[in-house]
Design a protein around this motif. Sequence first.
Motif, PDB file in Angstrom:
ATOM      1  N   UNK A   2       0.822  -1.208   0.000  1.00 52.48           N
ATOM      2  CA  UNK A   2       0.000   0.000   0.000  1.00 52.48           C
ATOM      3  C   UNK A   2       0.861   1.265   0.000  1.00 52.48           C
ATOM      4  N   UNK A   3       0.210   2.380  -0.256  1.00 52.59           N
ATOM      5  CA  UNK A   3       0.935   3.649  -0.374  1.00 52.59           C
ATOM      6  C   UNK A   3       1.548   4.083   0.960  1.00 52.59           C
ATOM      7  N   UNK A   4       0.921   3.719   2.077  1.00 51.23           N
ATOM      8  CA  UNK A   4       1.478   4.080   3.391  1.00 51.23           C
ATOM      9  C   UNK A   4       2.797   3.348   3.631  1.00 51.23           C
ATOM     10  N   UNK A   5       2.879   2.085   3.222  1.00 52.32           N
ATOM     11  CA  UNK A   5       4.119   1.336   3.378  1.00 52.32           C
ATOM     12  C   UNK A   5       5.233   1.972   2.565  1.00 52.32           C
ATOM     13  N   UNK A   6       4.930   2.358   1.341  1.00 55.87           N
ATOM     14  CA  UNK A   6       5.932   3.027   0.505  1.00 55.87           C
ATOM     15  C   UNK A   6       6.360   4.355   1.108  1.00 55.87           C
ATOM     16  N   UNK A   7       5.405   5.102   1.626  1.00 59.12           N
ATOM     17  CA  UNK A   7       5.722   6.386   2.244  1.00 59.12           C
ATOM     18  C   UNK A   7       6.644   6.198   3.443  1.00 59.12           C
ATOM     19  N   UNK A   8       6.356   5.213   4.279  1.00 55.43           N
ATOM     20  CA  UNK A   8       7.214   4.947   5.437  1.00 55.43           C
ATOM     21  C   UNK A   8       8.622   4.554   5.000  1.00 55.43           C
ATOM     22  N   UNK A   9       8.737   3.718   3.967  1.00 54.88           N
ATOM     23  CA  UNK A   9      10.053   3.331   3.467  1.00 54.88           C
ATOM     24  C   UNK A   9      10.824   4.539   2.939  1.00 54.88           C
ATOM     25  N   UNK A  10      10.152   5.427   2.248  1.00 56.72           N
ATOM     26  CA  UNK A  10      10.809   6.648   1.754  1.00 56.72           C
ATOM     27  C   UNK A  10      11.317   7.487   2.918  1.00 56.72           C
TER      28      UNK A  10
END
Length: 85
Positions: A2-10
């Motif tokens: 999901x987009x939240x997981x990608x945001x956290x990784x960034x």
Amino acid sequence: MDSRQLQLLHEIMALEFTAIELNLYLDTHPEEQEPLNDYNQVTERLNQLKAHYEHLYGPLVSYGFSPSEYPWRWIEEPWPWEIQF
């Protein structure tokens, strides 16, 4: 993923980069208080984000750095380095 997981990784990657840069700077300027304060703030936030990410999505690293819930979560995919941005 999901987009939240990608945001956290960034966010984690950006803070890791910042921590490394501040660490390198402090190696040659150990008496400077402001960069040391920045380093401590960045590492505190980085540790918080990593713990939050691992709580939600599983471990970022293995080999003793991240505990795992039952069942063993490290084998769940995708692994952090396999994620396409």
